[in-house]
Design a protein around this motif. Structure first.
Motif, PDB file in Angstrom:
ATOM      1  N   ILE A 114       0.621  -3.504   3.274  1.00 12.29           N
ATOM      2  CA  ILE A 114       1.580  -4.249   2.469  1.00 12.29           C
ATOM      3  C   ILE A 114       1.381  -3.935   0.992  1.00 12.29           C
ATOM      4  O   ILE A 114       2.358  -3.757   0.248  1.00 12.29           O
ATOM      5  CB  ILE A 114       1.438  -5.757   2.740  1.00 12.29           C
ATOM      6  CG1 ILE A 114       1.753  -6.038   4.222  1.00 12.29           C
ATOM      7  CG2 ILE A 114       2.343  -6.559   1.824  1.00 12.29           C
ATOM      8  CD1 ILE A 114       1.514  -7.464   4.640  1.00 12.29           C
ATOM      9  N   ALA A 115       0.130  -3.846   0.558  1.00 17.10           N
ATOM     10  CA  ALA A 115      -0.147  -3.525  -0.844  1.00 17.10           C
ATOM     11  C   ALA A 115       0.376  -2.134  -1.198  1.00 17.10           C
ATOM     12  O   ALA A 115       0.912  -1.911  -2.287  1.00 17.10           O
ATOM     13  CB  ALA A 115      -1.648  -3.612  -1.112  1.00 17.10           C
ATOM     14  N   ARG A 116       0.228  -1.190  -0.260  1.00 23.54           N
ATOM     15  CA  ARG A 116       0.719   0.176  -0.503  1.00 23.54           C
ATOM     16  C   ARG A 116       2.238   0.196  -0.622  1.00 23.54           C
ATOM     17  O   ARG A 116       2.795   0.862  -1.501  1.00 23.54           O
ATOM     18  CB  ARG A 116       0.245   1.096   0.615  1.00 23.54           C
ATOM     19  CG  ARG A 116       0.798   2.506   0.542  1.00 23.54           C
ATOM     20  CD  ARG A 116      -0.012   3.462   1.412  1.00 23.54           C
ATOM     21  NE  ARG A 116      -0.214   2.925   2.737  1.00 23.54           N
ATOM     22  CZ  ARG A 116       0.704   2.992   3.709  1.00 23.54           C
ATOM     23  NH1 ARG A 116       1.876   3.541   3.476  1.00 23.54           N
ATOM     24  NH2 ARG A 116       0.440   2.510   4.907  1.00 23.54           N
ATOM     25  N   LEU A 117       2.913  -0.545   0.264  1.00 24.26           N
ATOM     26  CA  LEU A 117       4.366  -0.610   0.169  1.00 24.26           C
ATOM     27  C   LEU A 117       4.815  -1.259  -1.132  1.00 24.26           C
ATOM     28  O   LEU A 117       5.885  -0.937  -1.667  1.00 24.26           O
ATOM     29  CB  LEU A 117       4.932  -1.406   1.350  1.00 24.26           C
ATOM     30  CG  LEU A 117       4.837  -0.747   2.734  1.00 24.26           C
ATOM     31  CD1 LEU A 117       5.307  -1.713   3.812  1.00 24.26           C
ATOM     32  CD2 LEU A 117       5.658   0.531   2.774  1.00 24.26           C
ATOM     33  N   GLY A 118       3.980  -2.171  -1.646  1.00 21.79           N
ATOM     34  CA  GLY A 118       4.326  -2.859  -2.886  1.00 21.79           C
ATOM     35  C   GLY A 118       4.410  -1.950  -4.093  1.00 21.79           C
ATOM     36  O   GLY A 118       4.963  -2.336  -5.124  1.00 21.79           O
ATOM     37  N   LYS A 119       3.899  -0.728  -3.990  1.00 20.86           N
ATOM     38  CA  LYS A 119       4.019   0.227  -5.099  1.00 20.86           C
ATOM     39  C   LYS A 119       5.436   0.768  -5.227  1.00 20.86           C
ATOM     40  O   LYS A 119       5.776   1.393  -6.236  1.00 20.86           O
ATOM     41  CB  LYS A 119       3.043   1.384  -4.900  1.00 20.86           C
ATOM     42  CG  LYS A 119       1.579   0.955  -4.892  1.00 20.86           C
ATOM     43  CD  LYS A 119       0.665   2.139  -4.628  1.00 20.86           C
ATOM     44  CE  LYS A 119      -0.790   1.714  -4.586  1.00 20.86           C
ATOM     45  NZ  LYS A 119      -1.703   2.858  -4.285  1.00 20.86           N
ATOM     46  N   ALA A 120       6.262   0.563  -4.167  1.00 21.03           N
ATOM     47  CA  ALA A 120       7.685   0.959  -4.168  1.00 21.03           C
ATOM     48  C   ALA A 120       7.880   2.462  -4.327  1.00 21.03           C
ATOM     49  O   ALA A 120       8.960   2.903  -4.714  1.00 21.03           O
ATOM     50  CB  ALA A 120       8.460   0.203  -5.247  1.00 21.03           C
ATOM     51  N   ASP A 121       6.853   3.262  -4.010  1.00 22.17           N
ATOM     52  CA  ASP A 121       7.035   4.713  -4.121  1.00 22.17           C
ATOM     53  C   ASP A 121       7.881   5.272  -2.986  1.00 22.17           C
ATOM     54  O   ASP A 121       8.328   6.423  -3.047  1.00 22.17           O
ATOM     55  CB  ASP A 121       5.681   5.424  -4.176  1.00 22.17           C
ATOM     56  CG  ASP A 121       4.801   5.105  -2.970  1.00 22.17           C
ATOM     57  OD1 ASP A 121       5.216   4.262  -2.138  1.00 22.17           O
ATOM     58  OD2 ASP A 121       3.710   5.690  -2.864  1.00 22.17           O
TER      59      ASP A 121
END
Length: 402
Positions: free
Chosen positions: A236-243
């Motif tokens: 979830i944290a990785r997706l939160g970067k919106a890359d």
């Protein structure tokens, strides 16, 4: 539109006979192709064809096919762009390039086709170099390089033009959004019930968040991942970067009711807005209504093109209500149109392998899932419903009080 304007607009039909003339030319090339093929077969059977002769004959056939392809693009794309719609939306044989063709794209595709035809001509010269004058080789090479340069210039110019058009669409949608664009209930929360706001990154980000049509403001910081059995919070944290937006990839959030799918979808949309991207949110039923209305009005292609101004579309609650056949087909067209072009965030309550239950047709479901999941982060949220947990907590509290 004034009478004069109507008359001027009607003159576009003067082009129709020109396209039918090109259809006749297409028939000539069909005859030429089979004539060349028959001569090739005859020479091979009779033993009068060496390797060079066969190669030259095959290159002639390829040349005829490429010219025929060029004619098809001009006939179909030109008629659709400059005269009238053909109405191929949803047709199983609709060409892939026609779904996003416009005058700018058509010019680039034609220039690329001309370069390909010129390449075949030049290759024919070099294969038969012993019988080709040096003067012809020189000028053939020069002309071919001119075609390449012109195609490169057209492709280079099409980039800024397309970006300017997308920016204009985004500005228009933000400032002059039609009332029917998205109809959203006052509250439709599929995740935790907090309403905390994420730190704003500027007036522009706030405008994008307001224009996105979110049912409520959600942020990743307020998402309760403590009781998640899957996935790992780092996902979830990785997706939160919106890359994933820059990669034009999708995010598919699957899980039972109350596991936080909508919360995460909105929170990722907010992050995308803060990263400078336009986002649009609606439920699957609302998207179906919007696309159905566009199709009924004969402007489905324009609607799909208008949505290109949004790098991120959020489709919430797929699977809660089975699609009607027409809506299933329209949803497939939406996914197919945005494939490798822009991002989708989709939430659903069923595994992808069971989407045939939603679409009512296994072929349409399979084709949709294939495109949706190809470049996607598929996340399955495994947790007890937060609503159930609250009810259980209230019941236990009441029992203890008694």
């Amino acid at each position: 539109m004034t009478t004069l304007g109507c008359a001027l607009f009607a003159t576009r039909w003067l082009q129709a006979p020109l396209y039918f003339g090109l259809v006749a030319a297409q028939g000539v090339y069909v005859y030429k192709f089979f004539n060349e093929l028959w001569h090739l077969i005859h020479h091979v059977i009779s033993g009068h064809a060496d390797e060079t002769h066969v190669m030259l004959a095959v290159l002639k056939l390829v040349d005829v096919v490429m010219i025929a392809n060029l004619l098809i693009m001009v006939i179909v794309g030109g008629y659709e762009t400059f005269v009238s719609r053909i109405g191929l939306q949803g047709h199983r044989d609709q060409p892939e390039w026609l779904s996003h063709v416009n005058s700018n794209v058509l010019k680039v595709k034609l220039a690329t086709a001309i370069v390909g035809i010129s390449s075949v001509h030049l290759l024919q010269m070099f294969v038969d170099v012993h019988h080709t004058p040096r003067h012809d080789l020189l000028w053939g090479t020069v002309i071919h390089m001119a075609f390449i340069a012109s195609a490169a210039i057209l492709a280079y110019m099409s980039g800024p033009m397309a970006a300017h058009e997308a920016k204009a669409h985004a500005l228009h949608e933000t400032r002059h959004a039609e009332p029917q664009t998205v109809t959203i209930p006052a509250q439709r929360d599929g995740g935790a019930a907090q309403h905390d706001e994420a730190p704003e990154t500027g007036a522009g980000a706030e405008e994008r968040i307001q224009a996105a049509g979110f049912p409520a403001r959600k942020v990743l910081e307020t998402f309760d991942d403590g009781l998640l059995r899957a996935p790992d919070p780092q996902v979830i944290a990785r997706l939160g970067k919106a890359d994933f937006v820059a990669r034009k990839a999708n995010v598919v959030l699957l899980g039972g009711p109350g596991t936080g799918k909508t919360h995460l979808a909105v929170a990722l949309g907010v992050r995308a807005c803060q990263a400078g991207h336009q986002v649009l949110f609606a439920t699957a039923a609302e998207w179906g209504t919007r696309l159905s209305d566009a199709k009924a009005a004969g402007r489905l292609r324009e609607e799909l093109a208008r949505l290109d101004a949004y790098p991120v579309l959020i489709v919430d609650e797929v699977g809660y209500v089975p699609f009607e056949p027409e809506v299933a087909n329209l949803f497939f067209q939406l996914v197919s149109h945005r494939y490798e072009r822009a991002s989708l965030i989709v939430t659903g309550n069923r595994p992808l392998g069971r989407w045939d239950e939603v679409f009512g047709d296994s072929a349409t479901a399979s084709a949709t899932v294939d495109r949706l999941a190809h470049h996607a982060e598929v996340v399955t949220l495994d947790a007890d419903s937060y609503r159930t947990r609250r009810l259980e907590g209230a019941a236990v509290g009441g029992w203890v009080t008694r």
